[in-house]
Design a protein around this motif. Structure first.
Motif, short mmCIF file in Angstrom:
data_model
loop_
_atom_site.label_atom_id
_atom_site.label_comp_id
_atom_site.label_asym_id
_atom_site.label_seq_id
_atom_site.Cartn_x
_atom_site.Cartn_y
_atom_site.Cartn_z
N PRO A 120 0.84 -1.20 0.00
CA PRO A 120 0.00 0.00 0.00
C PRO A 120 0.87 1.25 0.00
O PRO A 120 1.98 1.24 0.55
N ALA A 121 0.36 2.30 -0.64
CA ALA A 121 1.19 3.51 -0.78
C ALA A 121 0.32 4.75 -0.90
O ALA A 121 -0.89 4.67 -1.14
N ILE A 122 0.97 5.90 -0.79
CA ILE A 122 0.27 7.18 -0.89
C ILE A 122 0.17 7.66 -2.34
O ILE A 122 -0.40 8.70 -2.59
N SER A 123 0.73 6.89 -3.28
CA SER A 123 0.63 7.26 -4.69
C SER A 123 0.56 6.01 -5.56
O SER A 123 1.01 4.92 -5.16
N LYS A 124 0.03 6.18 -6.77
CA LYS A 124 -0.08 5.07 -7.72
C LYS A 124 1.30 4.53 -8.09
O LYS A 124 1.48 3.32 -8.26
N GLU A 125 2.26 5.41 -8.20
CA GLU A 125 3.61 5.01 -8.61
C GLU A 125 4.27 4.08 -7.58
O GLU A 125 5.09 3.24 -7.94
N LEU A 126 3.93 4.25 -6.31
CA LEU A 126 4.56 3.46 -5.25
C LEU A 126 3.78 2.20 -4.88
O LEU A 126 4.34 1.28 -4.30
N GLU A 127 2.49 2.17 -5.21
CA GLU A 127 1.66 1.01 -4.85
C GLU A 127 2.00 -0.20 -5.71
O GLU A 127 2.23 -0.09 -6.90
N ILE A 128 2.02 -1.37 -5.06
CA ILE A 128 2.11 -2.64 -5.77
C ILE A 128 0.85 -3.42 -5.40
O ILE A 128 0.74 -3.95 -4.30
N PRO A 129 -0.13 -3.47 -6.32
CA PRO A 129 -1.38 -4.17 -6.01
C PRO A 129 -1.21 -5.69 -6.00
O PRO A 129 -0.37 -6.23 -6.73
N HIS A 130 -1.98 -6.33 -5.16
CA HIS A 130 -1.98 -7.79 -5.10
C HIS A 130 -3.22 -8.22 -4.33
O HIS A 130 -3.73 -7.46 -3.51
N PHE A 131 -3.69 -9.44 -4.59
CA PHE A 131 -4.87 -9.96 -3.91
C PHE A 131 -4.59 -11.37 -3.41
O PHE A 131 -4.02 -12.17 -4.15
N SER A 132 -5.00 -11.66 -2.19
CA SER A 132 -4.93 -13.02 -1.66
C SER A 132 -5.72 -13.06 -0.35
O SER A 132 -5.94 -12.02 0.27
N PRO A 133 -6.12 -14.25 0.07
CA PRO A 133 -6.76 -14.36 1.39
C PRO A 133 -5.77 -14.00 2.49
O PRO A 133 -4.55 -14.09 2.30
N ILE A 134 -6.31 -13.62 3.64
CA ILE A 134 -5.47 -13.32 4.80
C ILE A 134 -5.97 -14.16 5.97
O ILE A 134 -7.15 -14.15 6.29
N TYR A 135 -5.05 -14.91 6.58
CA TYR A 135 -5.34 -15.64 7.82
C TYR A 135 -4.21 -15.34 8.77
O TYR A 135 -3.04 -15.63 8.46
N ILE A 136 -4.50 -14.73 9.90
CA ILE A 136 -3.47 -14.44 10.90
C ILE A 136 -4.00 -14.80 12.28
O ILE A 136 -5.21 -14.82 12.51
N TYR A 137 -3.10 -15.10 13.19
CA TYR A 137 -3.49 -15.32 14.58
C TYR A 137 -2.58 -14.50 15.49
O TYR A 137 -1.48 -14.11 15.12
N PHE A 138 -3.07 -14.25 16.70
CA PHE A 138 -2.43 -13.34 17.64
C PHE A 138 -3.09 -13.53 19.00
O PHE A 138 -4.08 -14.24 19.11
N CYS A 139 -2.54 -12.88 20.01
CA CYS A 139 -3.11 -12.94 21.36
C CYS A 139 -3.74 -11.60 21.73
O CYS A 139 -3.21 -10.54 21.37
N ALA A 140 -4.84 -11.66 22.47
CA ALA A 140 -5.38 -10.44 23.07
C ALA A 140 -4.36 -9.95 24.09
O ALA A 140 -3.58 -10.73 24.64
N ASP A 141 -4.36 -8.65 24.35
CA ASP A 141 -3.40 -8.12 25.32
C ASP A 141 -3.83 -8.46 26.76
O ASP A 141 -4.85 -9.14 26.97
N SER A 142 -3.08 -8.00 27.73
CA SER A 142 -3.35 -8.35 29.13
C SER A 142 -4.65 -7.75 29.65
O SER A 142 -5.16 -8.17 30.68
N LYS A 143 -5.22 -6.77 28.92
CA LYS A 143 -6.52 -6.19 29.30
C LYS A 143 -7.66 -6.86 28.54
O LYS A 143 -8.81 -6.46 28.70
#
Length: 183
Positions: A120-143
């Motif tokens: 992702p970018a602030i201009s067309k010249e810098l952006e590299i578009p791509h598409f794919s599914p996203i699956y991520i895992y993580f932990c909730a914080d201590s709160k």
């Protein structure tokens, strides 16, 4: 509105008021309502500025851009932010998006970059578009909180933004859902 529609509306209203843990420790839910939307900004965790407006997803950002700028366009960049509270502290959760946002994105959870699709970018010249599914895992914080931030840019498609559901749940249930969706 008939009686059934009123009951469904009441359930949806109650769901949007209470925290995630009130309803589901063992389920998969789309996170759809009241995302903070920051037009022409790639924000950091816990931003000090106010969002441009609040949006629902999945939905093209074209209407949101028009509300902010009075211009009809799908091109540009933005951040989406959502904080989920009431989770079990330090428990593993996951996010699944079957189709990545249009056209390039980064996904941060609790300030950490966990996924990137294209550049992702602030201009067309810098952006590299791509598409794919996203699956991520993580932990909730201590709160028992999770802060989700997307940085998204679009300079190639007629519609931009998050056009697919963002599914949230505990890690095992999201993984099972992902496997079932994958066929």
């Amino acid at each position: 509105m008939n009686k059934t529609q009123k009951i469904i509306f009441l359930i949806i209203t109650i769901f949007s008021i209470f925290s995630f843990s009130t309803f589901a420790e063992n389920s998969v839910f789309p996170i759809t309502k009241d995302w903070e939307f920051y037009w022409n900004q790639f924000i950091s965790s816990n931003p000090t500025e106010e969002p441009s407006l609040y949006v629902n997803i999945p939905e093209s950002w074209n209407d949101a851009i028009y509300q902010i700028t009075n211009k009809e366009t799908s091109y540009g960049y933005a951040s989406y932010r959502k904080v989920i509270t009431g989770l079990t502290p330090n428990k593993e959760y996951a996010i699944l998006i079957n189709e990545s946002p249009e056209s390039a994105c980064e996904l941060f959870v609790n300030g950490e970059l966990l996924a990137q699709v294209g550049t992702p970018a602030i201009s067309k010249e810098l952006e590299i578009p791509h598409f794919s599914p996203i699956y991520i895992y993580f932990c909730a914080d201590s709160k028992g909180e999770v802060e989700i931030i997307f940085h998204i840019s679009n300079y190639t498609q007629r519609s931009g933004g998050i056009l697919s559901n963002v599914f949230f749940g505990n890690r095992q249930d999201i993984f099972k859902y992902y496997i079932l969706q994958s066929g």
